[in-house]
Design an enzyme around this catalytic site. Structure first.
Site, PDB file in Angstrom:
ATOM      1  N   ASN A   1     -11.989  -3.222   0.244  1.00 47.41           N
ATOM      2  CA  ASN A   1     -10.853  -3.530   1.109  1.00 47.41           C
ATOM      3  C   ASN A   1     -11.309  -4.009   2.487  1.00 47.41           C
ATOM      4  O   ASN A   1     -11.310  -5.195   2.767  1.00 47.41           O
ATOM      5  CB  ASN A   1      -9.953  -2.300   1.252  1.00 47.41           C
ATOM      6  CG  ASN A   1      -8.925  -2.460   2.349  1.00 47.41           C
ATOM      7  OD1 ASN A   1      -8.262  -3.496   2.416  1.00 47.41           O
ATOM      8  ND2 ASN A   1      -8.792  -1.491   3.227  1.00 47.41           N
ATOM      9  N   GLU A   2     -11.733  -3.072   3.301  1.00 45.66           N
ATOM     10  CA  GLU A   2     -12.001  -3.407   4.701  1.00 45.66           C
ATOM     11  C   GLU A   2     -13.406  -2.916   5.039  1.00 45.66           C
ATOM     12  O   GLU A   2     -13.617  -2.203   6.013  1.00 45.66           O
ATOM     13  CB  GLU A   2     -10.954  -2.687   5.545  1.00 45.66           C
ATOM     14  CG  GLU A   2     -10.651  -3.299   6.862  1.00 45.66           C
ATOM     15  CD  GLU A   2      -9.479  -2.620   7.541  1.00 45.66           C
ATOM     16  OE1 GLU A   2      -9.508  -1.378   7.694  1.00 45.66           O
ATOM     17  OE2 GLU A   2      -8.529  -3.317   7.914  1.00 45.66           O
TER      18      GLU A   2
ATOM     19  N   CYS B   1      -6.618   0.872   2.775  1.00 42.58           N
ATOM     20  CA  CYS B   1      -7.614   1.950   2.762  1.00 42.58           C
ATOM     21  C   CYS B   1      -7.427   2.902   1.590  1.00 42.58           C
ATOM     22  O   CYS B   1      -8.360   3.648   1.252  1.00 42.58           O
ATOM     23  CB  CYS B   1      -7.556   2.732   4.055  1.00 42.58           C
ATOM     24  SG  CYS B   1      -8.062   1.793   5.491  1.00 42.58           S
TER      25      CYS B   1
ATOM     26  N   GLU C   1       0.861  -1.185   0.000  1.00 40.72           N
ATOM     27  CA  GLU C   1       0.000   0.000   0.000  1.00 40.72           C
ATOM     28  C   GLU C   1       0.891   1.227   0.000  1.00 40.72           C
ATOM     29  O   GLU C   1       1.942   1.249   0.642  1.00 40.72           O
ATOM     30  CB  GLU C   1      -0.905   0.009   1.248  1.00 40.72           C
ATOM     31  CG  GLU C   1      -1.707   1.305   1.343  1.00 40.72           C
ATOM     32  CD  GLU C   1      -2.868   1.246   2.324  1.00 40.72           C
ATOM     33  OE1 GLU C   1      -2.848   0.398   3.212  1.00 40.72           O
ATOM     34  OE2 GLU C   1      -3.781   2.080   2.165  1.00 40.72           O
TER      35      GLU C   1
HETATM   36  O1  AHR Z   1      -2.237  -1.437   6.787  1.00 42.17           O
HETATM   37  C1  AHR Z   1      -2.718  -0.189   7.146  1.00 42.17           C
HETATM   38  C2  AHR Z   1      -4.222  -0.106   7.059  1.00 42.17           C
HETATM   39  O2  AHR Z   1      -4.812  -0.962   7.970  1.00 42.17           O
HETATM   40  C3  AHR Z   1      -4.812  -0.537   5.751  1.00 42.17           C
HETATM   41  O3  AHR Z   1      -4.807   0.468   4.816  1.00 42.17           O
HETATM   42  C4  AHR Z   1      -6.217  -0.893   6.111  1.00 42.17           C
HETATM   43  O4  AHR Z   1      -6.758  -1.848   5.260  1.00 42.17           O
HETATM   44  C5  AHR Z   1      -6.108  -1.321   7.543  1.00 42.17           C
HETATM   45  O5  AHR Z   1      -7.027  -0.674   8.329  1.00 42.17           O
END
Ligand code: AHR
Length: 664
Positions: A382-383, A251, A52
């Site tokens: 993603n999350e 994120c 990321e």
């Molecule tokens: O790894 C850091 C962040 O942690 C990522 O962007 C997210 O997916 C998680 O909350």
């Protein structure tokens, strides 16, 4: 049975007239490694990489560009640039002044810089780089820029690399001419190594010059590519032998608003036409504000696919599902406006795999890769959590599986490994027959040690698991005080025996985040740390590397008294066969402060009379690696002798041990 260790420790205690308060002494363990049957294949994707653009991991990190805001596209277009001899409130007759000019409103390359040189002796334009520029003596750097003469006769641009004191350590003078945009190039070789260098531009003649895409790269990038990646950082990734590369996050996929989500289509094609975007991590944490953090997308989706190919890793892109980061705004795309988002996913598959006759396949071919990238996985969201995710996921799932049934869709279970969001997401995804579910856990080291059995109860016929983001947090999730210390790494190693032991269910795993610039980070802990010149792997890196490079091909059982070793007396174990190397591979983790004696009994196959043990150990749980001690915690190798079907081995306190013995 009392071990030598116990005898020695006991004797020492008696002689000293003391007792080992707080320490536990362990009886010898007999472990049975059963090679007669394999339980499940270890997927080649088992240990991978999560990338990321957080912590300056892309711009200012992996992406080797050294100029910050090279195209004047930041919200403040001159961020990163300075004009030390100019004053905004004066005509600057003794120097000159530069102002950003908009080409047009819209997207892409919006701004250029109009430099007015009034006195060539006086005017200077500087770029500070990403917390400075790491410059190496004797290396070659490629300096390029676009320019056009706008008025008068500015006839040359002089580029100088400066050391921290402002001394010139490399220079080139590049003649410019013509009122049309042209690209100019020079190669320069510095005579000094500096951690925080900078670029100084001066000019010959007076007048007005348009400047854009002012760029500086080392020529010695990974695979020598222009617009390339930092070699030392890719090497660290390559050495992990990763099974997959997940990109671009995290994120960052979701954005803090829909308008600022990651849109892959804007990251492909000519580099100078890719629109920049503020990085969502720039002001996420008050404790680590980084207002100068942007995404140039010089490292875009084509480059991610190319990197996957270089690493021999399956590409695993994750796309926005129409929900913004729910820790931020949580902005939603209405269900009846989801079409373009779904289309982005379908088009991405065409970009990666489509023939060169297809519109997106042609874009890939035009970028120099007519062969398909053979993408097999795509992640939707993603999350995300809650019904909003599930209803959107269903739309993507239907569209992708109808058009591309061969593509494996990765869904997400939210940010936590338990609780309402998790339970709900897992239930819904299971019911709809999700193929692979991504789980995230940023938890304490204790949690990792206590959860080696997490997947033992998972349904063998249910969805497969992608442990897509995990890292032990020494203080609290994303605390700026978290450390990549040995306790966190060892706890992850203990937990990972449970991932491996459940290879029937767990098929992809990755530590997160991957990389951090020592001065530009927002989130810690991180697996790899770097500055402008150097990089090193943390103890957590070495744990990942040892698992990945010793994953074997088939899971077998290792038991003590018929039970899995999941923390009894603080020992953990998993075992595989490596059918390529023809070796049995055993992983034993000792999280106790005592050495422990183990006897290994091998059955089902005969083994040779010696093997090797790769050991990662450290008696001080707070020990870290650092720029000054990059390999303070790093593996060493020793020999193990085998007698018949058995071997004895003393597992060091606080250690991860990879025991590899050839099979006859
Ligand atoms: O790894 C850091 C962040 O942690 C990522 O962007 C997210 O997916 C998680 O909350």
């Amino acid at each position: 049975m009392i071990t030598e260790t116990i005898k020695k420790a006991g004797l020492a205690a008696v002689l000293a007239g003391t007792f080992l308060a707080g320490n536990t002494l362990f009886a010898q363990k007999e472990l049975t490694v059963d090679m007669s049957e394999t339980i499940a294949p270890i997927q080649p994707t088992m240990y991978g990489i999560f990338f990321e653009d957080i912590n300056f991991a892309a711009d200012g990190g992996l992406y080797a560009e050294m100029i910050k805001n090279r195209s004047f596209e930041f919200t403040i277009p001159m961020m990163g640039w300075s004009q030390p001899n100019s004053d905004r409130h004066s005509y600057n007759n003794e120097s000159g002044y530069a102002l950003p000019v908009k080409y047009f409103e819209g997207e892409g390359n919006l701004n250029f810089l109009r430099v007015q040189v009034k006195n060539a002796e006086g005017y200077e334009l500087h770029n500070e780089g990403f917390r400075g520029m790491g410059i190496k003596e004797g290396d070659t750097y490629r300096f390029t820029f676009d320019a056009k003469q706008m008025a008068g006769a500015v006839s040359a641009v002089k580029a100088e690399l400066l050391d921290e004191e402002g001394n010139t350590i490399a220079e080139a003078s590049i003649p410019v001419s013509g009122s049309e945009w042209s690209n100019y190039k020079a190669e320069i070789v510095p005579n000094k190594t500096v951690m925080k260098g900078s670029l100084k531009l001066t000019f010959e003649g007076t007048g007005e010059l348009g400047l854009d895409m002012i760029s500086l790269f080392p020529t010695d990038t990974w695979n020598g590519r222009e617009n390339g990646l930092r070699k030392d950082l890719v090497q660290l990734l390559y050495d992990l032998d990763p099974g997959f590369l997940r990109f671009p996050g995290g994120c960052i996929v979701e954005g803090r608003t829909l308008a600022r989500r990651y849109q892959w289509k804007k990251t492909v094609g000519p580099v100078d036409e890719r629109p920049s975007l503020v990085n969502r991590w720039n002001t996420e944490f008050d404790h680590r504000l980084t207002p100068d953090y942007y995404q140039s997308f010089g490292l875009g989706f084509f480059e991610y696919f190319q990197l996957s190919e270089d690493l021999g890793a399956e590409p695993l892109p994750i796309l926005s599902c129409g929900i913004v980061c729910q820790f931020n705004t949580g902005e939603l795309v209405p269900m009846d406006e989801l079409g373009p988002y779904v289309q982005d996913a379908l088009d991405l598959i065409e970009f990666a795999n489509g023939s060169t006759d297809t519109p997106w396949g042609k874009v890939r071919a035009d970028m120099g890769h007519p062969e398909p990238f053979n993408m097999k996985y795509i992640g939707v969201g993603n999350e995300q959590w809650g019904p909003e995710y599930i209803e959107r996921y269903k739309v993507f799932n239907k569209a992708i599986s109808e058009k591309y049934p061969e593509i494996i869709i990765v869904s997400g279970s939210g940010p936590f490994p338990d609780g309402d969001y998790f339970e709900y997401g897992m239930k819904e995804l299971k019911e709809m027959g999700a193929e692979i579910i991504d789980e995230h856990y940023y938890r304490s080291p204790e949690w990792f040690r206590e959860n080696a059995t997490r997947y033992d109860s998972y349904d063998r016929n249910g969805p497969k698991i992608f442990a897509g983001e995990y890292a032990a947090q020494s203080v609290a999730i994303a605390s700026p005080d978290n450390k990549n210390n040995w306790e966190t790494a060892l706890s992850e190693a203990a937990f990972m025996t449970g991932l491996e032991r459940n290879a029937e269910v767990v098929q992809l795993t990755s530590y997160a985040p991957l990389m951090a610039h020592a001065e530009g980070w927002q989130w810690t802990p991180d697996m790899i740390w770097f500055n402008n010149l150097e990089s090193y792997g943390t103890p957590n890196y070495y744990v990942q590397k040892l698992y990945s490079t010793n994953k074997g091909t088939d899971l077998i059982s290792v038991t003590q008294n018929g039970e899995d070793l999941v923390g009894q007396d603080e020992l953990y174990a998993s075992a595989t066969l490596d059918s390529e190397a023809k070796e049995v591979v055993l992983k034993v983790v000792n999280t106790s402060s005592e050495a422990q004696e183990i006897q290994l009994n091998f059955k089902g196959k005969s083994i040779k009379n010696k093997g090797k043990v790769i050991v990662l150990k450290e008696e001080n749980l707070t020990q870290e690696n650092s720029f000054d001690a990059q390999e303070a915690i790093s593996p060493s190798t020793e020999e193990i002798k085998v007698k018949g079907d058995s071997a004895s081995y003393e597992v060091a306190p606080y250690s991860l041990n990879i025991i590899r013995i050839p099979v006859k």
